[in-house]
Design a protein around this motif. Structure first.
Motif: not given
Length: 282
Positions: A207-215
């Motif tokens: 919920e804090e940040q989606a994985l594609p954005e993190r990756l």
């Protein structure tokens, strides 16, 4: 190769088990394959353990030092009530475990919520992680499919086999697949707190940040591998990972949320093709 074939291979494989004493609690570790081969860390999902990889491991040890950990609160690791079970903390512990084992670089593979832990590890320790493989890891909370079978009340803990089978039923889609008894037993070994705290930690992280954005921010090579008939997460959400520059996405028709158990050989194919390209980097 069928699951039963993989099980027979797993029985002949020599696994080195050990316990690492971390500040938060003891972490159980399994190692297979040549110690001088490129390291491959396998991270299980919620309500699971290192044993979920048993059938896949023999297919990987020809070219890798395969390391599996039971995350804190799972399997044969400690299950304390005090420490945080937040996803970044689980990722930190995985990094400490690799340090203790003398591993300087590794490709990290996560199944289901283990993919979120793998991502958190790479965020915290980009020096340690060469590349990432996420297997049926939903890119965000919108990918998940709600299920009544996932509800176990505190008063029902520890649950009976049939309750665990209902809880786990959406994790598999291959016709005729039977959940191994040892995996049922390892769910029962958890505490209700470690189960719910781990799942809450995954939700908060996504919920804090989606994985594609993190990756995308990490810039690490990525393989997303998905059983196309997943009943816990929408396999169509795998397309979200294509926004990560250079990411490769593979769909596995006829398999569900747990291809590592449903068909280890088909899961190993794209994984090994990916690691053959990236294992020597860094």
């Amino acid at each position: 190769m069928t699951v039963s074939d993989g099980d027979r291979h797993a029985q002949t494989e020599t696994t080195e088990s050990s316990t690492l004493s971390l500040d938060d609690g003891d972490i159980h570790v399994c190692q297979d394959g040549p110690r001088d081969a490129p390291a491959l860390l396998l991270i299980h999902g919620s309500a699971s353990s290192a044993r979920s990889w048993d059938s896949l491991v023999p297919l990987l040890t020809g070219s890798h030092r395969v390391i599996r950990i039971d995350l804190l609160g799972h399997g044969r690791s400690a299950k304390p009530a005090g420490p945080s079970y937040a996803t970044p903390d689980q990722g930190r512990r995985a990094g400490v475990a690799l340090d203790r084992l003398g591993v300087e670089r590794a490709i990290v593979v996560g199944h289901s919520s283990g993919g979120a832990v793998a991502t958190a590890l790479a965020e915290r320790r980009p020096d340690l992680v060469i590349a990432l493989v996420l297997i049926n890891t939903g890119p965000g909370m919108a990918a998940f499919i709600a299920s009544e079978s996932a509800v176990i009340a505190p008063s029902q803990w520890p649950p009976a086999d049939e309750q665990i089978r209902r809880f786990a039923s959406t994790g598999f889609s291959r016709a005729g697949y039977q959940i191994p008894q040892e995996l049922l037993d390892e769910v029962r070994m958890m505490t209700y707190h470690t189960l719910t705290a781990t799942m809450a930690g995954t939700r908060a992280y996504l919920e804090e940040q989606a994985l594609p954005e993190r990756l995308t921010a990490l810039g690490k090579p990525l393989l997303g591998s998905f059983g196309e008939d997943d009943r816990r997460g929408r396999s169509s959400s795998a397309a979200d990972y294509r926004t990560v520059p250079g990411a490769k996405v593979e769909l596995l028709p006829g398999l569900g949320h747990s291809p590592i158990l449903e068909d280890p050989a088909r899961t190993a194919g794209p994984l090994l093709a990916f690691t053959a390209i990236h294992a020597g980097r860094g």
